[in-house]
Design an enzyme around this catalytic site. Sequence first.
Site, PDB file in Angstrom:
ATOM      1  N   GLY A  67      45.810  41.371  42.310  1.00  0.00           N
ATOM      2  CA  GLY A  67      44.838  42.050  43.159  1.00  0.00           C
ATOM      3  C   GLY A  67      45.421  43.291  43.797  1.00  0.00           C
ATOM      4  N   TYR A  85      51.513  95.023  76.475  1.00  0.00           N
ATOM      5  CA  TYR A  85      52.628  95.157  75.535  1.00  0.00           C
ATOM      6  C   TYR A  85      52.055  95.552  74.179  1.00  0.00           C
ATOM      7  CZ  TYR A  85      50.924  90.548  74.137  1.00  0.00           C
ATOM      8  OH  TYR A  85      50.131  89.513  73.727  1.00  0.00           O
ATOM      9  N   LYS A  98      39.752  87.180  83.874  1.00  0.00           N
ATOM     10  CA  LYS A  98      40.901  86.922  83.014  1.00  0.00           C
ATOM     11  C   LYS A  98      42.158  86.821  83.879  1.00  0.00           C
ATOM     12  CE  LYS A  98      42.884  88.831  78.704  1.00  0.00           C
ATOM     13  NZ  LYS A  98      42.691  89.894  77.687  1.00  0.00           N
ATOM     14  N   GLU A 119      34.947  88.677  74.206  1.00  0.00           N
ATOM     15  CA  GLU A 119      35.469  89.385  75.375  1.00  0.00           C
ATOM     16  C   GLU A 119      34.864  90.785  75.457  1.00  0.00           C
ATOM     17  OE1 GLU A 119      39.985  90.458  77.039  1.00  0.00           O
ATOM     18  OE2 GLU A 119      39.680  89.753  74.980  1.00  0.00           O
ATOM     19  N   GLY A 138      54.425  37.434  46.432  1.00  0.00           N
ATOM     20  CA  GLY A 138      53.440  36.728  45.622  1.00  0.00           C
ATOM     21  C   GLY A 138      52.531  37.741  44.951  1.00  0.00           C
ATOM     22  N   TYR A 161      45.490  31.035  58.173  1.00  0.00           N
ATOM     23  CA  TYR A 161      46.490  30.927  59.227  1.00  0.00           C
ATOM     24  C   TYR A 161      47.697  30.134  58.727  1.00  0.00           C
ATOM     25  CZ  TYR A 161      48.326  30.248  63.943  1.00  0.00           C
ATOM     26  OH  TYR A 161      49.112  30.258  65.070  1.00  0.00           O
ATOM     27  N   CYS A 182      40.993  85.271  76.005  1.00  0.00           N
ATOM     28  CA  CYS A 182      41.952  85.812  75.039  1.00  0.00           C
ATOM     29  C   CYS A 182      43.411  85.482  75.336  1.00  0.00           C
ATOM     30  CB  CYS A 182      41.751  87.315  74.910  1.00  0.00           C
ATOM     31  SG  CYS A 182      42.456  87.998  73.378  1.00  0.00           S
TER      32      CYS A 182
END
Length: 650
Positions: free
Chosen positions: A361, A122, A116, A47, A357, A480, A169
């Site tokens: 693994g 403030y 802007k 800026e 089961g 499946y 900004c």
Amino acid sequence: MTEFGYIRVSAGVPIVKIADVDHNVDRIIEMIRDAYQQGVDIMVLPELCVTGYTCGDLFNQPLLLDKAEKGIEKITVLSSTLPVAFAVGCPVAVSGRSYNCAIMISGGRILGIVPKCHIPNYGEFYEKRWFRSGKDVKGKTIRFAGMEVAFGSDLLFEIKGVKVGIEICEDLWTPCPPSVSQALAGADVILNLSASDELIGKHEYLRRLISQQSARCRCAYVYASTGWGESSTDLVFAGNAIVAEDGSLTEQDKRFSILPAMTVKDVDIEKLRNDRSRYSTFYDCPESSVAEYRIISDGVYERESCGLPNDLKVERFPFVPDDGKKLNKHCEEIINIQAWGLMQRLNAIRCEKAIIGISGGLDSTLALLVTVRAFDNLGLDRKGIIGITMPGMATTTRTHNNAVDLMHGLGVLALEIPIGKAVAQHFSDIGQDPDKYDVTYENSQARERTQILMDYANKVNGIVVGTGDLSELALGWCTYNGDQMSMYGVNASIPKTLVRHLVRWFAGEFDKSISTTLLDIVDTPISPELVPSGKDTISQKTEDLVGPYELHDFFIYHCLRNSFSPRKIFYLAKRAFKDKYDDATLLKWLGNFYRRFFNQQFKRSCMPDGPKVGSVCLSPRGDWRMPSDASSKLWLDEVAEMKGNTIHNN
């Protein structure tokens, strides 16, 4: 953009001198040249960097404003020789009023000037003393730096086919940043020219703000804030060069530097646009949120013929964080999600028995560990977890012993039910040659095991906890109505590469005896153990048959999460695995992935319930809905074309 939708962006922080426009212009030109050398397409500078942000009442001096305008003219002339589009901060006087502006320059011309919108007044900021808000300035054209220029807060820019929005900004810090409406209007990249001073804790807040805005807007957010050279009369400016892409941050190595700073990053515009189209609520905003914009183009529409950027970093394991601390945190969260889902299911059906089961693994190990966590959280006796080993024709001593040792170590109820006799009887019933190791031979064993688990669950009024993972579901590497089926699948959205890391993470949570078993399971080759070898060794290795899981998980992520084409996935894979797989190998398994993914959709269409853990999930009730008879021709044709080109080039 490149062929695959990348654009290189940069945030630069030059060294400034307050009110010394000549010095500042020279430093800005140096930074633009540096960006050009690094192949940058779009750059943002801080800026008011042409004059310095901390000029104070000098902004009321016409001499400074006139000199700044001449400085912009010099920079614009230079830009005709450097193909970098950039936004630079400069005060601009219009009809007796001064505005804090971003000036977008490319190819020797000013594309537009954006004032802007939100002027802070403030605390340490009192910009209203010098500047007017530009939020209501729309549709204007002014004469500036010797040319007619679009001026207003209603400007978007198209740079090499990428739409770019600008905010300055304070605009980012407001409840309704301009970048929101800019993104809704199609802006892929947001540039922020800033001069934000340093306060304790402010930098981390700023990082979160930028990260969140880039994630919320599904955009790249490029932020440059002024640094060394600004006045320290009351404030200190450390210089920030930050690029965020959909929530992920990249920034310069060091703040508080007396040297110029620059962050360069290749952002994936295609991915960002895919995300916007994927998340239906992105555009589901009130009409008042969507503003009218003038779009000004740099006139460059064609794509470059090159492929990926040379130094683009591509993660080899997109499902697994490469940062150890982050990985540990993710593992804990993932396990909690899995366990919480199972806990809710057990609680909802008033069930205190879980049947799993256990093969020795990775997948069944993770499912067992998650179930133990769920039972512990619910205050249930671990003996309510019934682990069943079902040795068959190809079960090895290593996997069997690991299964038994793990169940005993965890204190669950361990049972063993061999399947050899039952499968032999089944072969006899259907006339299957027991010496013919075909798909019937393999699937009969998987279905026998599933029948045992289901029937035992009925016997003890329990549920079967599924062990199959995301990678197996994507490839259809499951039988499946065999291991594809369960009553609740805790691993359904966990890819194989992540399963391995989760089991290794669990190894650090237990004593040495259990930990040793878990680490050996991690090191065991992945196998369904369905075809005997005549020796007590694992001969049937899954990755020899369907391909390396690290590749398939990479393909799954970029195909499903990012909706990338086979061609882009191939080039990304080349970058990620350049030291491990050649082109022919990558294309072989990429083709196999697409073939299996399409052909095996019918298994996913009736997959059991299970918790979604990450951004990729194949549940037909949620994330992935595809007809089981969809054609894979388009995708396989593209892979075949690349194979032909690879062979030709070789």
